[in-house]
Design a protein around this motif. Structure first.
Motif, PDB file in Angstrom:
ATOM      1  N   UNK A 136      14.770  12.120  -7.204  1.00  0.00           N
ATOM      2  CA  UNK A 136      13.325  11.865  -7.129  1.00  0.00           C
ATOM      3  C   UNK A 136      12.630  12.865  -6.214  1.00  0.00           C
ATOM      4  N   UNK A 137      13.044  12.905  -4.974  1.00  0.00           N
ATOM      5  CA  UNK A 137      12.535  13.930  -4.083  1.00  0.00           C
ATOM      6  C   UNK A 137      11.606  13.455  -2.992  1.00  0.00           C
ATOM      7  N   UNK A 138      10.685  12.545  -3.297  1.00  0.00           N
ATOM      8  CA  UNK A 138       9.704  12.147  -2.294  1.00  0.00           C
ATOM      9  C   UNK A 138       9.003  10.867  -2.710  1.00  0.00           C
ATOM     10  N   UNK A 139       8.272  10.278  -1.767  1.00  0.00           N
ATOM     11  CA  UNK A 139       7.461   9.100  -2.071  1.00  0.00           C
ATOM     12  C   UNK A 139       6.391   9.449  -3.097  1.00  0.00           C
ATOM     13  N   UNK A 140       5.761  10.608  -2.944  1.00  0.00           N
ATOM     14  CA  UNK A 140       4.702  11.011  -3.868  1.00  0.00           C
ATOM     15  C   UNK A 140       5.238  11.151  -5.288  1.00  0.00           C
ATOM     16  N   UNK A 162      -3.891  13.185  -4.263  1.00  0.00           N
ATOM     17  CA  UNK A 162      -2.582  13.812  -4.168  1.00  0.00           C
ATOM     18  C   UNK A 162      -1.628  13.363  -5.269  1.00  0.00           C
ATOM     19  N   UNK A 163      -2.145  12.616  -6.231  1.00  0.00           N
ATOM     20  CA  UNK A 163      -1.315  12.133  -7.335  1.00  0.00           C
ATOM     21  C   UNK A 163      -1.833  12.699  -8.647  1.00  0.00           C
ATOM     22  N   UNK A 164      -1.221  13.751  -9.141  1.00  0.00           N
ATOM     23  CA  UNK A 164      -1.678  14.335 -10.407  1.00  0.00           C
ATOM     24  C   UNK A 164      -1.697  13.339 -11.554  1.00  0.00           C
ATOM     25  N   UNK A 165      -0.723  12.446 -11.590  1.00  0.00           N
ATOM     26  CA  UNK A 165      -0.634  11.493 -12.700  1.00  0.00           C
ATOM     27  C   UNK A 165      -1.771  10.479 -12.627  1.00  0.00           C
ATOM     28  N   UNK A 166      -2.001   9.897 -11.442  1.00  0.00           N
ATOM     29  CA  UNK A 166      -3.094   8.929 -11.320  1.00  0.00           C
ATOM     30  C   UNK A 166      -4.436   9.604 -11.584  1.00  0.00           C
ATOM     31  N   UNK A 167      -4.606  10.807 -11.092  1.00  0.00           N
ATOM     32  CA  UNK A 167      -5.852  11.539 -11.333  1.00  0.00           C
ATOM     33  C   UNK A 167      -6.083  11.752 -12.813  1.00  0.00           C
ATOM     34  N   UNK A 168      -5.037  12.107 -13.544  1.00  0.00           N
ATOM     35  CA  UNK A 168      -5.164  12.341 -14.981  1.00  0.00           C
ATOM     36  C   UNK A 168      -5.461  11.046 -15.724  1.00  0.00           C
ATOM     37  N   UNK A 169      -4.828   9.950 -15.323  1.00  0.00           N
ATOM     38  CA  UNK A 169      -5.110   8.648 -15.944  1.00  0.00           C
ATOM     39  C   UNK A 169      -6.573   8.283 -15.758  1.00  0.00           C
ATOM     40  N   UNK A 208       0.829  -1.194   0.000  1.00  0.00           N
ATOM     41  CA  UNK A 208       0.000   0.000   0.000  1.00  0.00           C
ATOM     42  C   UNK A 208       0.864   1.244   0.000  1.00  0.00           C
ATOM     43  N   UNK A 209       0.230   2.374  -0.291  1.00  0.00           N
ATOM     44  CA  UNK A 209       1.002   3.611  -0.414  1.00  0.00           C
ATOM     45  C   UNK A 209       1.590   4.041   0.926  1.00  0.00           C
TER      46      UNK A 209
END
Length: 203
Positions: A50-54, A122-129, A26-27
């Protein structure tokens, strides 16, 4: 995660390890330390590149969706319309699940969409998908209704909700179980799933 800062091999290793860790734990419970250690990176390198887990989570989803798009011939939704609507839908779903059944990192990424704590907000990429998938489903249903392959006597919003719920259920089950089947058996299960959907949506 900007391309070019890590070698392609190191970047791929990091993403595959991260996908497996996110899918398994899980996240929230995924361990960055475990990911960094298994990917043979230094913490300082991880936080620099990378910078962060997110950011890592978004990179995993982005890379997987790009790879999936190259592996699959995904038709434009409007191109599904016509006398072969359901055959084309079946072919697309069969191809998607064949990729997932390989058991590689793409299957792990597919499972990320069904995590109880998937960070959609909180995930722009998942939201866009998810927005893109929703738009594709709406367009596909519009084309199916126009060509008579999909019933048009119920509100579109209700139909979209029905399809989204059923497809989500079938996809989640498939990601968990289709690796247990041989190719021929998997294709037959997929056809039965689509046939059930067709009976619900057909005129």
């Amino acid at each position: 995660m900007p391309a070019g800062e890590l070698s392609a091999e190191r970047r791929r290793r990091l993403l595959e390890v991260a996908a497996r860790e996110f899918a398994a734990r899980g996240y929230e419970q995924a361990s960055l330390n475990a990911i960094i250690r298994e990917a043979s990176m230094r913490k300082s390198s991880f936080y620099h590149f990378v910078g962060s887990k997110a950011a890592l989570f978004d990179a995993v989803v982005r890379e997987a969706m790009t790879e999936l798009a190259h592996l699959l011939d995904i038709p434009a939704a409007e191109d599904l319309a016509g006398p072969h609507f359901w055959a084309r839908v079946t072919r697309l779903v069969t191809d998607v699940l064949a990729v997932a059944a390989r058991g590689d990192w793409l299957a792990d990424v597919g499972r990320l969409f069904y995590l109880p704590d998937a960070p959609v907000e909180h995930s722009p990429v998942m939201s866009e998908v998810l927005r893109s998938i929703g738009s594709w489903v709406r367009q596909a249903l519009t084309g199916g209704r126009a060509c008579g392959a999909v019933r048009d006597d119920m509100p579109m919003s209700s139909q979209i909700a029905l399809v989204s719920s059923i497809v989500r259920c079938l996809d989640e089950w498939s990601l968990q179980h289709l690796h247990e089947y041989r190719d021929v058996e998997r294709d037959e299960v997929t056809r039965m799933q689509i046939d059930a959907l067709r009976r619900l949506l057909g005129p």
